[in-house]
Design a protein around this motif. Structure first.
Motif, PDB file in Angstrom:
ATOM      1  N   CYS A 135       6.249  -3.645  -8.995  1.00 59.40           N
ATOM      2  CA  CYS A 135       7.702  -3.695  -8.795  1.00 59.40           C
ATOM      3  C   CYS A 135       8.164  -2.522  -7.936  1.00 59.40           C
ATOM      4  CB  CYS A 135       8.407  -3.684 -10.150  1.00 59.40           C
ATOM      5  SG  CYS A 135      10.201  -3.626 -10.063  1.00 59.40           S
ATOM      6  N   GLN A 136       7.678  -1.329  -8.206  1.00 61.43           N
ATOM      7  CA  GLN A 136       8.054  -0.154  -7.431  1.00 61.43           C
ATOM      8  C   GLN A 136       7.474  -0.226  -6.019  1.00 61.43           C
ATOM      9  OE1 GLN A 136       6.483   2.807 -10.093  1.00 61.43           O
ATOM     10  NE2 GLN A 136       8.454   3.187 -11.065  1.00 61.43           N
ATOM     11  N   LYS A 137       6.260  -0.767  -5.889  1.00 64.81           N
ATOM     12  CA  LYS A 137       5.649  -0.839  -4.562  1.00 64.81           C
ATOM     13  C   LYS A 137       6.373  -1.826  -3.655  1.00 64.81           C
ATOM     14  CE  LYS A 137       0.990   0.586  -5.933  1.00 64.81           C
ATOM     15  NZ  LYS A 137      -0.430   0.194  -6.080  1.00 64.81           N
TER      16      LYS A 137
ATOM     17  N   CYS B 139       0.847  -1.200   0.000  1.00 62.14           N
ATOM     18  CA  CYS B 139       0.000   0.000   0.000  1.00 62.14           C
ATOM     19  C   CYS B 139       0.881   1.247   0.000  1.00 62.14           C
ATOM     20  CB  CYS B 139      -0.914  -0.002   1.222  1.00 62.14           C
ATOM     21  SG  CYS B 139      -2.042   1.391   1.275  1.00 62.14           S
ATOM     22  N   SER B 140       0.620   2.160  -0.920  1.00 65.01           N
ATOM     23  CA  SER B 140       1.467   3.357  -1.046  1.00 65.01           C
ATOM     24  C   SER B 140       1.011   4.502  -0.151  1.00 65.01           C
ATOM     25  CB  SER B 140       1.493   3.834  -2.505  1.00 65.01           C
ATOM     26  OG  SER B 140       0.173   4.094  -2.962  1.00 65.01           O
ATOM     27  N   LEU B 141      -0.141   4.354   0.516  1.00 66.81           N
ATOM     28  CA  LEU B 141      -0.674   5.426   1.359  1.00 66.81           C
ATOM     29  C   LEU B 141      -0.769   4.948   2.800  1.00 66.81           C
ATOM     30  CD1 LEU B 141      -1.940   8.306   1.498  1.00 66.81           C
ATOM     31  CD2 LEU B 141      -4.175   7.176   1.274  1.00 66.81           C
ATOM     32  N   GLU B 142      -0.155   5.696   3.684  1.00 63.27           N
ATOM     33  CA  GLU B 142      -0.247   5.446   5.126  1.00 63.27           C
ATOM     34  C   GLU B 142      -1.196   6.481   5.697  1.00 63.27           C
ATOM     35  OE1 GLU B 142       0.930   3.013   8.307  1.00 63.27           O
ATOM     36  OE2 GLU B 142       1.944   2.992   6.361  1.00 63.27           O
ATOM     37  N   ARG B 143      -2.433   6.083   5.936  1.00 60.45           N
ATOM     38  CA  ARG B 143      -3.450   7.032   6.400  1.00 60.45           C
ATOM     39  C   ARG B 143      -3.420   7.119   7.919  1.00 60.45           C
ATOM     40  NH1 ARG B 143      -9.708   7.369   4.249  1.00 60.45           N
ATOM     41  NH2 ARG B 143     -10.428   9.013   5.653  1.00 60.45           N
TER      42      ARG B 143
ATOM     43  N   LEU C 199       2.437   9.546   1.893  1.00 56.54           N
ATOM     44  CA  LEU C 199       2.342   8.951   0.560  1.00 56.54           C
ATOM     45  C   LEU C 199       3.722   8.508   0.112  1.00 56.54           C
ATOM     46  CD1 LEU C 199       0.479   8.340  -1.874  1.00 56.54           C
ATOM     47  CD2 LEU C 199       1.149  10.579  -2.801  1.00 56.54           C
ATOM     48  N   TRP C 200       3.845   7.217  -0.203  1.00 49.99           N
ATOM     49  CA  TRP C 200       5.112   6.661  -0.673  1.00 49.99           C
ATOM     50  C   TRP C 200       5.067   6.524  -2.185  1.00 49.99           C
ATOM     51  CZ3 TRP C 200       8.347   6.788   3.248  1.00 49.99           C
ATOM     52  CH2 TRP C 200       7.844   6.640   4.524  1.00 49.99           C
ATOM     53  N   SER C 201       6.216   6.664  -2.804  1.00 48.62           N
ATOM     54  CA  SER C 201       6.293   6.610  -4.264  1.00 48.62           C
ATOM     55  C   SER C 201       6.135   5.180  -4.745  1.00 48.62           C
ATOM     56  CB  SER C 201       7.644   7.174  -4.738  1.00 48.62           C
ATOM     57  OG  SER C 201       8.708   6.423  -4.181  1.00 48.62           O
ATOM     58  N   GLY C 202       5.595   5.038  -5.958  1.00 50.13           N
ATOM     59  CA  GLY C 202       5.454   3.710  -6.555  1.00 50.13           C
ATOM     60  C   GLY C 202       4.100   3.535  -7.196  1.00 50.13           C
TER      61      GLY C 202
END
Length: 1150
Positions: A613-615, A567-571, A606-609
């Motif tokens: 593969c990027q995630k 998950c690219s979003l840490e809420r 918000l993390w990039s990806g």
């Protein structure tokens, strides 16, 4: 029944060897075995004749059919209830025999202990000197660093007050291969002072006493080697390691512990809430403010000193319990093996055999287990207790009548992460254990119970035989190197009190806090966070103790929860929540306010990806950010184990590894399937549309990508085959045909002749193409055997199938006119393509939905097979099934959640599975029961000689192994096993050892030394050149653009691979003389290996003159291969494709 193999009861086969029995013992056992049993058991006549030859046992009919005795009935019931089969019982019994010490070795150990004991009693008395005066030591270093400084006091040497055997050897629980005998040497009371516990004075005197013993032993010739170590990584508890001379020096170690006299110091002095290391002494700075305040407690230091007082009482306690329980020694031996295979029994904060013995004693003393239980019942109960009891929250104690000054369980919990109190009531046996180590033990115990309860799993292999290296156990692994940086972490985290408690060991002081920080930051992204245990250092007696910074890097492993890991979003919490401040402190500058679609305004990171593969790199980013922000650990100190994704990268610009491309193809296939179902005007209705291609199950190494045609690349004239490239252009882009099986309904209109059925199917291909073009404007190309449809830049190859066609192909008429059914290759091949393959595709597609990285693991594994020239032997379907077994039958591991760990396990299974004696059962959809497993294995044993070398069974294929019936051969399977073992060794070494050159691709580069001829190809004529392991820096245009077009003027040439066509011609022409190997994914070399009998002369026959020439010797005409002509044919057949042919004449002789 599967036979036991002595060499493989444990991974280190060379260490676990069966002891050679004494001949006299064998004779004695033989005599006992032939005696007539007395008592209530069945009587039988002697089975030995006068000359000593065994005779058949003669029993009366009454005796033969007599009901089982109570003892026999109990044994049968025990085997039924406790073990899946008698084999498991025999395996565990054999294991206990194999790890037990032989009488010969025990005698050698006893003699060696007597020698050392005698020498230690002769230690000379020395003069009294100051603690800091080391002039009396010559050529010997003290096994402790005086940090922060040497305490004030007096010291002298004199003989030990007493010497006692303690630990596992006298208890009878010592096992091979690492045989350690513990010797407790009691320091005379005259050397110690009642106040020595303050400010590390006792540990310094203890270390000096060990150094004095070393100096005395060095003057003798009895010992082989002398080295220092530490007890469970505790630098304040050094040990002296003594090895004997001769061949036993590598397998036997005598560990000398220097201990104070019993009851020399009051246990109450070492209460977890008390202080025994003064701040002013430790820091060297007088702090009046601190002096006015109470000193911080030093629970770990206190447990270190107290632990030295209790080895004799602990040994007496365990001895009493072992005598009351006959199976005590056996179950401890089993627990030791179980812990060792999981790397939990050595290092700082470990759970060793001593802890296992104490835990078993606790279960016995609290009547949670019975004293009459056998070892297997006790072992299972210990695992169940570990799995169900959380000692980080609810500690346990062995103390029955502890004194009033002993700490309470809550007081222990305030000071320690894990609480297990010894019989004295004052010592926490798990004082050095972290919460994460115990959680790992719990997880392993729970996993072991599940394995034990599964009758389809070889639980002996999983529990005792498989070493669980961290690199193959955990999905993500990273190393903390340059441990000196943890000093800055202690300062950043304000860990002065912890540093004092750990006597300046900044690694042990900071590491638990760092792990807690990562656990909090990763949260739901992981199921488990585990870490390696700092190893017990060893060093020479003439060198100073190693510094903390010199120990190996610390390893941390993560078991991922794929539902949240990528998950690219840490809420975070709402902006006005009190927890928002904590969230901002945790994430620092990465935290920001965001408004979501539901109207909520919350803190978020918000993390990039964008691609999968990027995630996969998000966890790296989180870990590096948290360590830098909160612990001052720079990114250069954090080394993540290398990702292997680059080897299956499909789009370098978007950093995708096939997941997104496979999803697009599946969506296009589903759309085409719906449109096929909706077609009207067909003579017969469609009954099913099934995908039968690897990409539908997400396992094609490089999934097809939608493309648009560049018409300037092709010749303008229309060609019935497709668009042809211009003469000066390279090989066009390879268009993958995606196979789809369309079943038409059964009807009396279908003919009963297979040739007529082919004609009907050809008509259906034309009809389907016309309807798709009419209703959806799809370009198509109809052939008698298939229909190519161009949709959204992808090519779908539709095959019409009739369900009765394989049966019709098997029909034959006898000369008498009778109809019989006879199997034949054509029917089998058709059944494979139209029934087995679609079913496998849909089943594995479902497995991909359950385990998100199944496809990536399979594609990475097949990329390795292809690079090593093995993909034509272990083909796509058996490779997919082999990978599926890693997810469906993962014991003793959890199912993999990252491509890397899945690939390592693929190599491990391929290289270690017993292909000769066992079928690989892949229980798709969990359809096979325990009874099916037993039946399948029995049938396999009976028919082994007629079955393929690699036998893979599935619920729909229990007896034939349709996917491996033709290949691999025995020789190629052995070659694959050897390559997998070597590749696993190399790749694991590279991933673990940072000093090696980091080039994972080395295991994907085949060795060409063994081949006789190398055919080098023109790179521009290799369609998949860009997918090579080492792709060229300069690429060339292949007539397509990225993206999909709704309509095309004409179809390209589909499924055109000139190298594959060239290979088929070579094999057809020269397959009887040579083997041809090639990497289909961008390989530029075809390797040729002459067959062993290729150059044998044969008698002259006009029908056998292909690629041969005539020789006449002594009027005998024979033929031999015409090598020169063969090599010329290699050039001629591959004109325009072959660049050069490299000869290796030293490899073969004409």
């Amino acid at each position: 029944m599967k036979k036991m193999r002595k060499k493989s009861v444990l991974p280190e086969a060379q260490d676990y060897k069966m002891e050679s029995p004494d001949p006299s013992q064998i004779e004695e056992q033989d005599e006992k075995s032939v005696k007539v049993t007395k008592g209530p058991k069945r009587q039988a006549e002697s089975t030995v004749s006068d000359n000593g030859v065994l005779q058949p046992l003669k029993m009366s009919k009454q005796e033969l059919y007599k009901a089982p005795t109570v003892e026999e009935f109990n044994q049968l019931k025990e085997a039924e209830n406790l073990f899946h089969c008698n084999l498991l019982k025999m395996q565990m019994d054999e294991l206990l025999k194999e790890v037990a010490l032989s009488e010969h070795r025990k005698n050698l150990l006893d003699f060696f202990v007597q020698q050392i004991t005698h020498l230690l009693h002769t230690v000379p008395k020395s003069e009294v000197v100051e603690l800091e005066d080391l002039s009396w030591l010559s050529g010997v270093e003290v096994p402790i660093r005086f940090i922060p400084k040497v305490a004030k006091g007096k010291f002298h040497m004199e003989p030990p007050e007493s010497i006692n055997l303690v630990g596992s050897y006298p208890l009878g629980t010592c096992i091979k291969p690492q045989v350690s005998v513990d010797l407790a040497v009691t320091i005379p009371a005259t050397i110690l002072h009642p106040m020595d516990a303050i400010n590390q004075k006792y540990p310094q005197k203890r270390a000096l006493y060990l150094a004095g013993l070393v100096q005395h032993l060095m003057s003798t010739k009895t010992v082989g080697s002398l080295r220092y170590s530490c007890l469970h990584g505790n630098r304040l508890r050094p040990l002296l390691l003594i090895k004997p001379r001769g061949k036993d020096s590598s397998s036997v170690t005598l560990r000398v512990h220097a201990v104070p006299p019993p009851n020399f110091l009051k246990p109450s002095r070492f209460h977890p809430q008390k202080n025994n290391v003064r701040t002013e002494w430790f820091t060297g700075v007088a702090d009046k403010q601190q002096a006015e305040l109470s000193e911080p407690p030093t629970p770990h230091y206190n447990s270190t000193i107290l632990g030295d007082h209790l080895p004799l009482s602990h040994f007496q306690f365990l001895s009493a319990n072992s005598t009351q329980c006959p199976a005590f020694r056996d179950v401890v031996a089993l627990l030791k093996v179980w812990l060792r295979q999981r790397g939990l029994d050595q290092g700082a904060g470990c759970f060793c055999g001593f802890h296992a013995s104490m835990l078993l004693a606790y279960l016995l003393s609290t009547h949670k287990v019975g004293k009459s239980m056998n070892a297997y019942q006790l072992f299972r109960n210990v695992l169940h207790f570990l799995a169900s009891t959380d000692l980080t929250k609810n500690g346990i104690t062995l103390a029955k009548n502890a004194d009033t000054k002993a700490p309470s369980i809550p007081e222990f919990h305030m000071a320690f992460s894990v609480v297990f109190v010894d019989p004295s009531g004052h010592l926490n046996l798990c004082a050095d254990m972290t919460t994460f180590t115990y959680k790992q033990i719990q997880h392993e115990a729970l996993l072991s119970i599940k394995i034990w309860d599964d009758p389809t799993v070889d639980c002996f292999q999983a529990l005792f035989m498989t070493t669980k290296a961290m690199i193959r156990t955990y999905d993500n692994v990273f190393y903390l190197s340059e441990l000196v940086k943890l000093q800055a972490s202690c300062k950043k985290l304000s860990l002065l009190n912890e540093l004092m408690d750990h006597s300046g060991n900044y690694v042990l002081a900071a590491f638990p806090f760092i792990l807690s920080l990562l656990q909090q930051g990763l949260g739901e992204r992981i199921h488990l966070l585990a870490h390696s245990l700092p190893p017990d250092p060893e060093w020479s007696v003439d060198s100073a103790p190693p510094k903390h910074k010199n120990q190996p890097p610390l390893c941390v492993g993560l078991l991922l929860n794929l539902q949240h890991a990528l998950c690219s979003l840490e809420r975070g919490p709402p902006a006005d929540s009190p927890k928002a401040t904590e969230f901002r402190q945790m994430w620092g500058s990465r935290s920001e306010l965001r408004r979501f679609q539901d109207g909520a305004i919350t803190e978020a990171v918000l993390w990039s990806g964008s691609s999968v593969c990027q995630k996969r790199l998000i966890l790296r980013e989180i870990i590096a950010h948290l360590l830098q922000l909160h612990a001052d650990i720079p990114g250069s100190c954090v080394r993540f184990v290398g990702q292997l994704d680059s080897l299956i990268t499909v789009d370098k610009e978007d950093s995708t590894t096939g997941e997104e491309e496979s999803l697009k193809v599946i969506q296009a296939y589903e759309d085409l399937s719906r449109k096929l179902w909706q077609l009207e005007g067909l003579p017969l209705s469609i009954t099913s549309v099934q995908g039968a291609h690897q990409v539908i199950r997400c396992t094609q190494v490089f999934p097809p990508v939608p493309v648009k045609l560049d018409y300037s690349f092709f010749v303008g004239e229309k060609n019935p085959v497709g668009l042809m490239p211009k003469a000066d252009k390279p090989c066009p882009y390879y268009i993958t045909p995606i196979k789809v099986i369309v079943h038409m309904e059964g009807s009396g209109k279908w003919p009963s002749d297979h040739l007529a059925i082919h004609h009907i199917k050809a008509a259906f291909h034309v009809c389907l193409g016309e309807l798709l073009n009419k209703h959806h404007k799809y370009r198509y190309h109809a052939k008698p055997t298939y229909l190519d449809v161009w949709k959204d830049g992808l090519a779908f190859r539709i095959h019409v199938a009739y369900h009765r066609e394989p049966q019709i192909l098997r029909e034959a008429l006898t000369p008498e006119g009778m109809l019989i059914y006879r199997d034949n290759p054509e029917a089998q091949s058709l059944e494979l393509e139209t029934q087995h393959k679609p079913y496998l595709t849909s089943t594995l597609h479902g497995l991909q939905q359950q385990h998100g990285c199944f496809g990536a693991v399979s594609r990475l594994s097949k990329r390795w097979l292809a690079s090593q020239f093995l993909l034509e032997d272990i083909q796509e379907e058996p490779a997919d099934l082999l990978v599926a077994s890693l997810f469906l039958h993962s014991a003793p591991f959890d199912p993999p959640s990252s491509p890397q760990v899945g690939f390592l396990r693929f190599l491990y299974v391929l290289s270690t599975f017993d292909w000769r004696n066992n079928p690989l059962v892949v229980n798709l959809n969990q359809k096979l029961t325990a009874a099916d497993y037993a039946e399948l294995k029995n049938d396999f044993v009976v028919s082994r000689e007629s079955l393929p070398a690699m036998f893979i069974a599935t619920p729909n294929d229990k007896t034939v192994s349709v996917w491996t019936k033709e290949a691999p051969s025995v020789q190629m399977l052995q070659h694959a096993v050897m390559l997998a073992a070597k590749s696993l060794q190399v790749v694991q070494a590279q991933l673990v050892d940072s000093s090696l050159k980091q080039d994972i691709r080395v295991v994907f580069r085949p060795s060409l030394e063994a081949f006789d001829v190398l055919i080098h190809l023109v790179p521009k004529q290799v369609p998949l050149l860009a997918k090579a392991v080492d792709p060229p820096l300069v690429t060339f245009q292949q007539g397509v653009f990225k993206g999909s077009a709704t309509t095309e003027r004409a179809l390209p040439i589909i499924d055109y691979d000139p190298v594959r066509l060239y290979l088929s011609e070579l094999r057809e022409a020269f397959g009887d003389l040579a083997l041809f190997f090639y990497d289909p994914f961008g390989g530029t070399v075809i390797a040729v290996l002459w067959k062993p009998k290729a150059f044998e002369s044969q008698s002259f026959k006009t029908t056998l003159m292909n690629a041969r020439r005539v020789e006449v010797y002594n009027d005998v005409v024979s033929t031999v291969p015409n090598v020169e002509a063969i090599l010329q044919d290699f050039h001629l057949i591959g004109e325009g494709l072959v660049k050069t042919v490299e000869l290796r004449t030293e490899k073969w002789v004409i």
